[in-house]
Write a protein that holds these residues in place. Sequence first.
Motif, PDB file in Angstrom:
ATOM      1  N   ALA A   1      -6.690 -14.712   5.754  1.00 24.64           N
ATOM      2  CA  ALA A   1      -6.938 -15.508   4.541  1.00 24.64           C
ATOM      3  C   ALA A   1      -5.752 -16.431   4.266  1.00 24.64           C
ATOM      4  O   ALA A   1      -4.617 -16.164   4.692  1.00 24.64           O
ATOM      5  N   ARG A   2      -6.028 -17.542   3.558  1.00 25.11           N
ATOM      6  CA  ARG A   2      -5.005 -18.529   3.254  1.00 25.11           C
ATOM      7  C   ARG A   2      -4.697 -18.503   1.751  1.00 25.11           C
ATOM      8  O   ARG A   2      -5.571 -18.243   0.921  1.00 25.11           O
ATOM      9  N   ILE A   3      -3.433 -18.787   1.425  1.00 24.04           N
ATOM     10  CA  ILE A   3      -2.967 -18.833   0.036  1.00 24.04           C
ATOM     11  C   ILE A   3      -2.740 -20.294  -0.326  1.00 24.04           C
ATOM     12  O   ILE A   3      -1.905 -20.974   0.288  1.00 24.04           O
ATOM     13  N   LEU A   4      -3.479 -20.783  -1.316  1.00 22.72           N
ATOM     14  CA  LEU A   4      -3.356 -22.160  -1.777  1.00 22.72           C
ATOM     15  C   LEU A   4      -2.931 -22.188  -3.240  1.00 22.72           C
ATOM     16  O   LEU A   4      -3.080 -21.208  -3.974  1.00 22.72           O
ATOM     17  N   ASN A   5      -2.396 -23.342  -3.630  1.00 22.24           N
ATOM     18  CA  ASN A   5      -2.029 -23.533  -5.035  1.00 22.24           C
ATOM     19  C   ASN A   5      -3.293 -23.635  -5.868  1.00 22.24           C
ATOM     20  O   ASN A   5      -4.203 -24.401  -5.563  1.00 22.24           O
ATOM     21  N   ARG A   6      -3.344 -22.841  -6.956  1.00 21.61           N
ATOM     22  CA  ARG A   6      -4.546 -22.790  -7.779  1.00 21.61           C
ATOM     23  C   ARG A   6      -4.861 -24.151  -8.410  1.00 21.61           C
ATOM     24  O   ARG A   6      -6.021 -24.597  -8.436  1.00 21.61           O
ATOM     25  N   ASN A   7      -3.860 -24.853  -8.912  1.00 22.49           N
ATOM     26  CA  ASN A   7      -4.096 -26.154  -9.540  1.00 22.49           C
ATOM     27  C   ASN A   7      -4.570 -27.181  -8.519  1.00 22.49           C
ATOM     28  O   ASN A   7      -5.454 -27.995  -8.800  1.00 22.49           O
ATOM     29  N   TRP A   8      -3.973 -27.134  -7.286  1.00 28.13           N
ATOM     30  CA  TRP A   8      -4.395 -28.089  -6.252  1.00 28.13           C
ATOM     31  C   TRP A   8      -5.848 -27.844  -5.854  1.00 28.13           C
ATOM     32  O   TRP A   8      -6.626 -28.789  -5.681  1.00 28.13           O
ATOM     33  N   LEU A   9      -6.214 -26.571  -5.722  1.00 25.78           N
ATOM     34  CA  LEU A   9      -7.581 -26.253  -5.329  1.00 25.78           C
ATOM     35  C   LEU A   9      -8.571 -26.665  -6.412  1.00 25.78           C
ATOM     36  O   LEU A   9      -9.675 -27.144  -6.120  1.00 25.78           O
ATOM     37  N   LYS A  10      -8.180 -26.522  -7.645  1.00 23.34           N
ATOM     38  CA  LYS A  10      -9.056 -26.931  -8.747  1.00 23.34           C
ATOM     39  C   LYS A  10      -9.274 -28.439  -8.738  1.00 23.34           C
ATOM     40  O   LYS A  10     -10.394 -28.930  -8.920  1.00 23.34           O
ATOM     41  N   GLU A  11      -8.229 -29.208  -8.500  1.00 19.51           N
ATOM     42  CA  GLU A  11      -8.363 -30.660  -8.441  1.00 19.51           C
ATOM     43  C   GLU A  11      -9.172 -31.093  -7.221  1.00 19.51           C
ATOM     44  O   GLU A  11      -9.913 -32.075  -7.277  1.00 19.51           O
ATOM     45  N   PHE A  12      -9.054 -30.351  -6.116  1.00 17.05           N
ATOM     46  CA  PHE A  12      -9.828 -30.684  -4.929  1.00 17.05           C
ATOM     47  C   PHE A  12     -11.325 -30.425  -5.154  1.00 17.05           C
ATOM     48  O   PHE A  12     -12.182 -31.205  -4.737  1.00 17.05           O
ATOM     49  N   VAL A  13     -11.646 -29.326  -5.814  1.00 17.21           N
ATOM     50  CA  VAL A  13     -13.054 -28.966  -6.025  1.00 17.21           C
ATOM     51  C   VAL A  13     -13.712 -29.876  -7.063  1.00 17.21           C
ATOM     52  O   VAL A  13     -14.816 -30.370  -6.879  1.00 17.21           O
ATOM     53  N   THR A  14     -13.012 -30.122  -8.181  1.00 20.87           N
ATOM     54  CA  THR A  14     -13.610 -30.920  -9.257  1.00 20.87           C
ATOM     55  C   THR A  14     -13.514 -32.410  -9.026  1.00 20.87           C
ATOM     56  O   THR A  14     -14.200 -33.188  -9.692  1.00 20.87           O
TER      57      THR A  14
ATOM     58  N   LYS B   1      -4.128 -18.814  -5.136  1.00 18.69           N
ATOM     59  CA  LYS B   1      -5.554 -18.574  -4.953  1.00 18.69           C
ATOM     60  C   LYS B   1      -5.802 -18.236  -3.482  1.00 18.69           C
ATOM     61  O   LYS B   1      -5.401 -18.966  -2.586  1.00 18.69           O
ATOM     62  N   ARG B   2      -6.477 -17.110  -3.241  1.00 24.00           N
ATOM     63  CA  ARG B   2      -6.725 -16.617  -1.879  1.00 24.00           C
ATOM     64  C   ARG B   2      -8.139 -16.996  -1.463  1.00 24.00           C
ATOM     65  O   ARG B   2      -9.111 -16.636  -2.108  1.00 24.00           O
ATOM     66  N   ILE B   3      -8.263 -17.754  -0.347  1.00 27.17           N
ATOM     67  CA  ILE B   3      -9.569 -18.150   0.177  1.00 27.17           C
ATOM     68  C   ILE B   3      -9.642 -17.722   1.650  1.00 27.17           C
ATOM     69  O   ILE B   3      -8.620 -17.505   2.314  1.00 27.17           O
ATOM     70  N   SER B   4     -10.857 -17.645   2.143  1.00 24.72           N
ATOM     71  CA  SER B   4     -11.064 -17.211   3.527  1.00 24.72           C
ATOM     72  C   SER B   4     -10.683 -18.323   4.501  1.00 24.72           C
ATOM     73  O   SER B   4     -10.539 -19.495   4.124  1.00 24.72           O
ATOM     74  N   GLU B   5     -10.562 -17.938   5.772  1.00 29.34           N
ATOM     75  CA  GLU B   5     -10.200 -18.893   6.818  1.00 29.34           C
ATOM     76  C   GLU B   5     -11.310 -19.924   7.015  1.00 29.34           C
ATOM     77  O   GLU B   5     -11.027 -21.116   7.256  1.00 29.34           O
ATOM     78  N   GLU B   6     -12.575 -19.509   6.901  1.00 29.99           N
ATOM     79  CA  GLU B   6     -13.684 -20.440   7.086  1.00 29.99           C
ATOM     80  C   GLU B   6     -13.697 -21.501   5.977  1.00 29.99           C
ATOM     81  O   GLU B   6     -13.911 -22.698   6.238  1.00 29.99           O
ATOM     82  N   GLY B   7     -13.442 -21.066   4.732  1.00 27.21           N
ATOM     83  CA  GLY B   7     -13.391 -22.035   3.641  1.00 27.21           C
ATOM     84  C   GLY B   7     -12.251 -23.005   3.799  1.00 27.21           C
ATOM     85  O   GLY B   7     -12.379 -24.202   3.495  1.00 27.21           O
ATOM     86  N   TRP B   8     -11.112 -22.513   4.291  1.00 20.70           N
ATOM     87  CA  TRP B   8      -9.961 -23.403   4.505  1.00 20.70           C
ATOM     88  C   TRP B   8     -10.257 -24.431   5.584  1.00 20.70           C
ATOM     89  O   TRP B   8      -9.875 -25.595   5.472  1.00 20.70           O
TER      90      TRP B   8
END
Length: 891
Positions: A331-344, A410-417
């Motif tokens: 699994a990969r560890i990403l910045n929660r704020n960065w991931l939120k801006e990427f999704v929205t 924020k922890r996400i799976s390898e496939e999502g990354w």
Amino acid sequence: KARKFDTRWVQNFIPEMFQGEMSNLTTCRHCGYQSRRPSKFYELALQVKGMKSLDDSLHSLLKFEELTGSNQYLCSECQCKRDAECGTKLMRLPPVLNIQLIRFYYDREENRKRKVMDNFGVPVKLDMTKFVEHNESKENVYVLTAILYHHGTSANVGHYVIDTLEDYHLGKDWWHIDDQKVSCLGPDICSPIKKKVGVTKDADAEMSADDGKRTRKRTRKTRKQQSRKKESLRDDEVEEIQGKNLKFSRNAYMLVYVREDFLITDGVQPSKPLESLVKMNNKSFNEKCRDYTEKLKKLQDELDRRKSVVTKMMEVAEASPCTARRSRGRARILNRNWLKEFVTGASHCSASDSKQEKKERKVDIDLTKPNTEVPCPQVRDLNPGDLKQECDSLLCEHSKLCPQKRNRMKRISEEGWQIARKEMVDRGWLSDNYQPPSDADSCKLCCEKLRHRLEEKAEEEKKYKDLQELLKENPAEGGVWISRNWLKHWKIYVSAKRKAKMGASISYSSEELYDKEGFKIEVPQDITRDIQCKHGRLQVMKNTRRLISTDAWKLLIKYYRGLPFEGNARPCKLCQEDQDSSRRDKNQRRKRLRQEEKEVQELYRYVKGRKRFPDVCPPKVGRYAVVPLEWAKEWGNYLTSLAVDLKPPQLSATSLLCSEHQRPLYLLKPTNIDPHGIPVNMVAVIPLEEYEILSSNFGEMGPRVEVEFTGAKEWSEMHCETNLKFCEHCAEVRMKVEESEKLVYKNEEITVVVLETETPIPDDAAKPTVASLLKRKRPKRQRKSRQQKNQILTVLASSDDRVNLLKLKIFEFIDVSPAQQKLFYHRKELSNPGEKLSEAKVEAGSTLYLKIDRNVSASEYSFATGLPEEVHRGIEIGFQGSILACDTFNV
């Protein structure tokens, strides 16, 4: 700003367009004399209640009224009251005629405002020729161009809408404007409303907002009957509309008419430069709108594409807790704020961005402004930011994942990354060889430090809770004494630490804490400092210490210091002896003061207010000593207090003697008996035996004043002789100074008593007697008189005010002209209106008597006497120095 233009019509534009003239005419039936009072108006207010149409309201406005009986007219030619008729005539009408319909009135029975819901006919064309007196052989035909409606049955709330005519000359349509809703009514405002004539909105279906409630107690049968009656009413009104070309409404509130000849423009067109400028601006505006629409569509397509990618990624991105151990390291560890801006798809603002850069990212478009630049919403606004920089902010000093920053991870799976990585690489937002940290890259050293810190915090929390439970216990045997004040400050400090999220540790932290008012919260390190005496032993006062259990003491002594005073410890013997001796001294002093109070009983009565000099009755025959009441009050404070420093000074009567000859300035008689008498409550007259006791206890300074009373029991027949000769010269100087001081005041109260014409002025009009001053107050339980005999006024005045100004102030309270007012002071009339109050010897707090003379006319009084020079020249004082002053105002 209109004064800067050279053209005169700009300054007079509003009066020429909207201002009309009318005249109020009164005609005497006996001699035919006509009194005209012209006036100007900007709108006509017409009655609606009881009227069918605008024609009826105009006839009611211009109808003449007969003045007969008690309402007769005072004719200036006949010099007496005559029968007359009065009314209003329209002299000139403006090009734009504004008419207000009086829809609201005050209901006295229900004590509230109400709305008139009568059906009222408004003509589309209004012929005002017959209503104007000076017509000048031209027709005054007006065309209806706008109607303002008030929807609602209540006078307190409602909704306003408007019907307006677009262009009368070109035969354009009527438009209905309701806030943002605009609808076309057609060229004829009457014909489209035939089906719903009478009420623009059904008045019975509207909610009554008088009290925010509506009565809904009608039966279905009653509503059907009412609806049938309204339908029949509407049919009649439709026929009337077709015959008279009227617009009927129950909600019409204001009307705007324009004269027909004023609307005819004879085909006047705008100039060619103005027409070309309008075309150029329209073309530029249309191009900007087209560019903005294309850019907005491009951005929307990009957002739809991003949405599909994010949806696909979120299906496999979440790493479930069940598979967390099996997939550890994958699994990969990403910045929660960065991931939120990427999704929205929101625009990214990093911490390093300035305020100006964050402000430039916002899109603010106002197409109503002529020079508005429409920004292009670029695709780069969807860039969530530098991923490497954001992920590096999650690392500790060992270049591993910091456990203290876990709330930003924020922890996400390898496939999502991989899905997110492919999207960012295709857009050029991320290099192809970058990989974010995995969940196996946690820093073990930082985790171990965090674990120890959390364990210490939990242990401190446990100790704090144990200490709280121990402090609640009251040890029956044993225990240790600590300072009650220290325990109070310690609880405040720990409570502040918990609010600041610093933990609930028992120890004193090095970090500074402040309360709401900004004061520093501190805890002394010594627990028993406040309960130690100067000899280093336990204090005698029990309210300064508290007994706690031995276990609680052991917890506190680990972090603070102090001497262990056990529960069975005895207080300091030396301090106990000092306290007993001071208590004995206070008791002895209290007994001595009570004995002195009994020995000097006469002076004690003066201090308590039970006796006054000079009283209504003089003292008994004999010889007395005079004591100033100021010194007596200090002696009274000395008796009631046990403090040694409140001992009064030496007994002295120098305040009653002149400084030059050391002789008395007052005679020991009332002021109404002798003008040189002494005022009330200034001295106390006591027997010589009491005076000797006071002089022996406190000493004596200066000459002693003694007095001997002989004669009868009344002041008028009483003789008094002092041991010191009365100083007449200094007494005269004192009286002059006191009189001059009394005649200098500002904004002080003066009492005015209104008397009947036949009522004589009371004898005490000049000064009250000693008996009236010392008269006891009426008991609280005694009833007041039901009706006050004379009216009493309280007026604020200054010594520089003149008599005419005082009368004007009285005129504000009672409806009596200054010419009819007769003021008396000391039984003497203040007849000179220009005389100042200080010249008339009127003191502050004096009582004046007013008599009303109804036989005098108000015109006989001259207000100009004694007024400033500006009033004589005709300048209004309120407008002095402005362009509204009558001598400087020029049109």
